[in-house]
Design an enzyme around this catalytic site. Structure first.
Site, short mmCIF file in Angstrom:
data_model
loop_
_atom_site.label_atom_id
_atom_site.label_comp_id
_atom_site.label_asym_id
_atom_site.label_seq_id
_atom_site.Cartn_x
_atom_site.Cartn_y
_atom_site.Cartn_z
N HIS A 82 0.66 -1.19 -0.20
CA HIS A 82 -0.08 0.19 -0.34
C HIS A 82 0.81 1.80 -0.25
CE1 HIS A 82 -4.07 1.76 0.00
NE2 HIS A 82 -3.78 2.93 1.15
N ASP A 161 -13.62 2.76 7.27
CA ASP A 161 -12.46 3.66 6.69
C ASP A 161 -13.39 4.64 5.17
OD1 ASP A 161 -9.86 4.76 5.84
OD2 ASP A 161 -9.96 3.53 4.34
N SER A 183 -6.48 5.15 8.99
CA SER A 183 -7.13 4.64 7.37
C SER A 183 -6.62 3.12 6.49
CB SER A 183 -7.16 6.01 6.18
OG SER A 183 -7.36 5.16 5.01
N LYS A 187 -7.76 -1.52 6.77
CA LYS A 187 -7.88 -2.04 4.99
C LYS A 187 -7.22 -3.22 4.85
CE LYS A 187 -7.37 2.00 2.54
NZ LYS A 187 -7.78 3.15 2.80
#
Ligand code: URA
Length: 436
Positions: A82, A161, A183, A187
């Site tokens: 990410h 989120d 956030s 996830k």
């Protein structure tokens, strides 16, 4: 408990308890706390900050706002990456097929555009028919069949989120270590992964402009992931200029395909291979990062990664013909040039402004309900240290509506700093590695 008291507490520099944070997150997710109160609380957090215990409580409240997946029925390691977001940052579209082709499973849950940065989900939706809203059952089927699946938060996965992210995007409450950590990690920890590679951007196009702030964010995220039993590393990478030569949704899909065909710009290719290498290493497909890199290069050179992309697009309902016929991607009707105003060398780029200009042209949202124009894009002709002559093209703008064209052009022109001499040192693409 009342939301108004918790807003005041944070406004006045108070520290919130786990119960208070749970109250806010669960109340907002259920629709019992309105947008305006959550927005006020987010702004208070943005200004006052969160301590480590508050960040941990917020991350866990957001994580457990939905289901935490397990893919134990799928053999082998599940790994994801990410990014904290930048301009032209499209590596997810490249490394997911590389890593899936190399034998790991990539269950990727991504976000939409945020502030001046583009989001993976919006980019994928530039592909005609591509469905990022799969049910969990469909997501599992896609993962089993092709080793990669790319979706957004659902009602089941980190729904807190999904709502808070959309609100932060339009209330200027993005750039905060605690909010970004909660956030991203809520996830990612919900995905059912064994390992995670974080790409923490630093520089003028990142949310964290200073390297020490990016390092602090990376530390907090790595610590959060490890506390939850995951293998995590963070690469601090350069965002002082756009990544690659293209930004904007269709354009970024096109450039990603180019890299998977063994072409494309060097910086984008290098970073995608480096992140893939770390994923192979953490996912135990490679004994070292170097071996991971060789595996990543092989997946591109043999065309296996490109084939994986085709399959992934097909399985998520998209038109895989875009791989060979890019004109099937949404195309802008007009283009305009921004030229250099003096001769010299590009010594700096205000990269966030480039992202803002793109958003202004329709590539981003001003309000939660705004629709994205997938066809608009920017093509960058000059990078830091390049020679530029007066009148020479800096950026080509691809656009559909000229409502904000003049404003966008001014912003783009003022994003380039041209000096008499080139900057002396070349800054590396990967600045540091945290948690290795
Ligand atoms: N990416 C996310 O998913 N969340 C953030 O807050 C920033 C980048």
């Amino acid at each position: 408990m009342r939301a108004v008291d918790l807003i005041r507490k944070k406004r006045d520099c108070g520290v919130l308890s786990r119960e208070e944070i749970d109250f806010l997150v669960s109340g907002y997710t259920r629709g019992e706390i309105p947008d305006y109160q959550m927005a006020a609380w987010l702004m208070a957090v943005w200004i006052r900050g969160l301590n480590r215990a508050e960040i941990a409580a917020l991350t866990e409240a957001m994580l457990y706002s939905g289901e935490v997946l397990s893919h134990s029925e799928i053999p082998g390691k599940k790994v994801d990456k990410h990014s904290t977001g930048g301009v032209g940052d499209k590596t997810s579209l490249i490394l997911a097929p590389i890593v899936a082709a190399g034998g790991l499973t990539v269950p990727m849950i991504s976000g939409r555009g945020l502030g001046h940065t583009g989001g993976t989900l919006d980019k994928l939706e530039a592909i005609p028919g591509f469905n990022v809203n799969l049910s969990l059952a469909e997501f599992r089927r896609v993962l089993c069949e092709c080793g990669m699946g790319l979706i957004g938060q659902t009602a089941e996965i980190a729904p807190a989120d999904k709502k808070i992210y959309a609100l932060r995007d339009v209330t200027s409450t993005v750039e905060n270590v605690g909010l970004i950590c909660a956030s991203i990690m809520s996830k990612k920890l919900a995905e059912g992964i064994d390992a995670l590679v974080l790409d923490v951007k630093t520089g003028s196009g990142a949310f964290m402009k200073k390297e020490e702030d990016s390092v602090r964010l990376a530390d907090v995220m790595v610590e959060t992931g490890k506390r939850m039993g995951k293998r995590v590393v963070a690469l601090i990478t350069d965002m002082d200029q756009p990544l690659g030569r293209l930004a904007g949704h269709s354009h970024e899909v096109l450039e990603s395909v180019e890299v998977l065909k063994g072409r494309g710009p060097e910086d984008l290719r290098d970073l995608s291979l480096e992140l893939s290498a770390w994923m192979f290493f953490l996912g135990e497909k490679a004994k070292s990062v170097e071996e991971g890199r060789r595996l990543a290069e092989k997946m591109v050179a043999t065309g296996q990664a490109l084939e994986k992309l085709r399959r992934g697009i097909r399985l998520q309902g998209g038109d895989e013909r875009i791989v060979d016929e890019p004109e099937r991607l949404p195309q802008a009707r007009f283009h305009a040039e921004v030229a250099g105003q003096t001769s010299g060398y590009v010594s700096a780029i205000h990269c966030e402004q480039l992202g803002t200009a793109l958003a202004m042209l329709g590539g981003g949202r001003e309000k939660k309900e705004d629709k994205i124009d997938h066809a608009v894009g920017l093509e960058f002709h000059k990078r830091i240290a390049d020679r530029v002559e007066k009148g020479e093209k800096l950026v080509t703008i691809h656009y559909n509506s000229d409502a904000k064209l003049a404003e966008a052009k001014t912003l783009i022109a003022s994003s380039y700093v041209v000096s008499e001499s080139a900057p002396r040192e070349k800054r590396p693409l990967v600045r540091r590695i945290i948690g290795a």
